[in-house]
Design a protein around this motif. Structure first.
Motif, short mmCIF file in Angstrom:
data_model
loop_
_atom_site.label_atom_id
_atom_site.label_comp_id
_atom_site.label_asym_id
_atom_site.label_seq_id
_atom_site.Cartn_x
_atom_site.Cartn_y
_atom_site.Cartn_z
N PRO A 259 5.64 5.15 1.83
CA PRO A 259 5.24 6.56 1.91
C PRO A 259 5.60 7.35 0.64
CG PRO A 259 7.25 6.22 3.17
CD PRO A 259 6.89 4.88 2.57
N ILE A 260 4.66 8.14 0.18
CA ILE A 260 4.92 9.12 -0.88
C ILE A 260 4.89 10.48 -0.20
CG2 ILE A 260 4.01 10.17 -3.00
CD1 ILE A 260 2.98 7.41 -3.79
N ARG A 261 6.02 11.22 -0.27
CA ARG A 261 6.18 12.40 0.58
C ARG A 261 6.39 13.68 -0.21
NH1 ARG A 261 8.90 12.05 6.24
NH2 ARG A 261 7.36 13.71 6.33
N LYS A 262 6.17 14.78 0.47
CA LYS A 262 6.49 16.09 -0.09
C LYS A 262 7.99 16.16 -0.33
CE LYS A 262 2.33 17.76 0.05
NZ LYS A 262 1.67 18.18 1.28
N SER A 263 8.37 16.97 -1.28
CA SER A 263 9.75 17.12 -1.69
C SER A 263 10.71 17.38 -0.52
CB SER A 263 9.78 18.29 -2.66
OG SER A 263 10.94 18.30 -3.34
N GLY A 264 11.85 16.68 -0.52
CA GLY A 264 12.90 16.96 0.47
C GLY A 264 12.78 16.21 1.78
N ILE B 129 0.87 -1.18 0.00
CA ILE B 129 0.00 0.00 0.00
C ILE B 129 0.90 1.23 0.00
CG2 ILE B 129 -1.70 1.33 1.32
CD1 ILE B 129 -2.93 -1.30 2.06
N ALA B 130 0.62 2.16 -0.91
CA ALA B 130 1.34 3.44 -0.94
C ALA B 130 0.41 4.52 -0.42
CB ALA B 130 1.78 3.76 -2.38
N GLY B 131 0.89 5.29 0.57
CA GLY B 131 0.07 6.35 1.17
C GLY B 131 0.67 7.71 0.88
N ILE B 132 -0.21 8.69 0.67
CA ILE B 132 0.24 10.05 0.37
C ILE B 132 0.31 10.86 1.66
CG2 ILE B 132 -0.27 12.18 -0.91
CD1 ILE B 132 -1.82 10.48 -2.94
N GLU B 133 1.44 11.58 1.83
CA GLU B 133 1.65 12.43 3.02
C GLU B 133 0.51 13.43 3.17
OE1 GLU B 133 5.48 14.27 3.07
OE2 GLU B 133 5.09 15.29 4.95
N SER B 134 0.04 13.67 4.35
CA SER B 134 0.39 12.91 5.54
C SER B 134 -0.76 12.04 6.02
CB SER B 134 0.79 13.87 6.66
OG SER B 134 -0.30 14.73 6.95
N ASP C 258 -6.53 10.42 2.24
CA ASP C 258 -7.78 10.69 2.96
C ASP C 258 -8.83 11.30 2.04
OD1 ASP C 258 -6.38 13.15 2.83
OD2 ASP C 258 -7.39 13.92 4.60
N LEU C 259 -8.38 12.13 1.08
CA LEU C 259 -9.36 12.93 0.34
C LEU C 259 -8.86 13.25 -1.06
CD1 LEU C 259 -11.38 15.82 1.80
CD2 LEU C 259 -9.96 16.32 -0.21
N ILE C 260 -9.76 13.18 -2.04
CA ILE C 260 -9.44 13.67 -3.38
C ILE C 260 -10.25 14.93 -3.64
CG2 ILE C 260 -11.04 11.97 -4.44
CD1 ILE C 260 -9.17 12.12 -6.96
N ALA C 261 -9.52 16.00 -3.99
CA ALA C 261 -10.16 17.28 -4.30
C ALA C 261 -10.03 17.50 -5.81
CB ALA C 261 -9.55 18.38 -3.46
N THR C 262 -9.01 18.24 -6.25
CA THR C 262 -8.82 18.45 -7.70
C THR C 262 -8.16 17.24 -8.38
OG1 THR C 262 -6.62 19.41 -7.48
CG2 THR C 262 -8.49 20.92 -7.30
N GLY C 263 -7.58 16.36 -7.58
CA GLY C 263 -6.97 15.15 -8.13
C GLY C 263 -5.50 15.31 -8.49
N GLY C 264 -4.95 16.50 -8.36
CA GLY C 264 -3.56 16.74 -8.77
C GLY C 264 -2.54 15.92 -7.98
N THR C 265 -2.74 15.86 -6.67
CA THR C 265 -1.80 15.12 -5.82
C THR C 265 -1.82 13.63 -6.16
OG1 THR C 265 -2.48 16.67 -4.08
CG2 THR C 265 -1.04 14.86 -3.43
N ASP D 187 3.68 22.12 -6.78
CA ASP D 187 4.18 21.37 -5.63
C ASP D 187 4.82 20.10 -6.19
OD1 ASP D 187 4.74 20.90 -2.99
OD2 ASP D 187 2.69 21.19 -2.32
N GLU D 188 5.49 19.36 -5.32
CA GLU D 188 6.24 18.20 -5.81
C GLU D 188 6.17 17.09 -4.77
OE1 GLU D 188 10.34 18.00 -8.33
OE2 GLU D 188 10.44 18.98 -6.39
N ILE D 189 5.97 15.86 -5.21
CA ILE D 189 6.03 14.72 -4.29
C ILE D 189 7.08 13.73 -4.79
CG2 ILE D 189 3.74 14.85 -3.24
CD1 ILE D 189 2.78 12.83 -5.30
#
Ligand code: AMP
Length: 183
Positions: free
Chosen positions: A85-90, A61-66, A130-137, A108-110
């Motif tokens: 984990p898929i995380r924010k840049s850095g 399972i891959a999860g998007i931060e956080s 947890d949530l999909i809004a515009t779907g970009g992430t 933004d960058e992941i």
């Protein structure tokens, strides 16, 4: 696989708190901390996720931060599979590959570790947030999973904000399952 009843969905929805004007004016933030600290809601949700995915023969399972970490890691443990984990840049310490995505203003960058799936190819992966809004992430996360040559079986969201039509962006890349839909 048992579907959630309308009553169960309404119960889960009512356990999520709306916070107006966070993080900026005009946004209604869906605060899932009030679902997490409600043992009936959290257990119902995790039992439903386990029931849905137990026969998918997933490898990771891959999860998007956080907040995707919370649901993703809990589900991975229930299914006795690995979590990525898929995380924010850095934030990730080892060698990564990254994907940029557009925000309202700017980018933004992941990132994901290049060996996140233990150097295996075509593992069956479920993406969760947890949530999909515009779907970009989620779109950027799906692209990362494909870039490291894994089989993205499905993307799962606890809440979908339907009016933002994020599904349209994502459905070219993956199956989508949203548990709770907000029109
Ligand atoms: P998007 O890329 O527009 O689909 O945004 C999805 C990401 O932003 C997810 O990681 C969500 O946790 C977060 N997010 C966006 N909008 C909201 C909202 N209204 N309430 C809570 N989280 C949100």
């Amino acid at each position: 696989m048992k579907e959630l009843t309308k009553e169960q969905k309404n119960f889960l929805l009512s356990s999520i708190r709306d916070v107006k004007d966070f993080p900026k004016p005009g946004i209604i933030f869906k605060d899932i901390t009030t679902l997490l600290n409600n043992q009936d809601a959290f257990s119902l949700l995790m039992e439903h996720l386990e029931d849905r995915y137990k026969d998918y023969n997933l490898d990771f399972i891959a999860g998007i931060e956080s907040r995707g970490f919370i649901f993703g890691a809990a589900l991975a443990s229930r299914l006795r599979i690995g979590f990525v984990p898929i995380r924010k840049s850095g934030k990730l310490p080892y060698t990564t590959i990254s994907e940029k995505y557009a925000l309202e203003y700017g980018y933004d960058e992941i990132e994901i570790h290049i060996d996140a799936f233990r150097d295996k190819k075509n593992s069956k992966v479920l993406l969760i947030d947890d949530l999909i809004a515009t779907g970009g992430t989620a779109e950027a996360a799906a692209k990362l999973i494909k870039k490291v040559k894994q089989d993205l079986v499905e993307s799962c969201f606890i809440v979908e904000l339907k009016f933002l039509e994020g599904k349209k962006k994502l459905e070219k890349l993956t199956n989508i399952y949203s548990i709770l839909e907000i029109e």
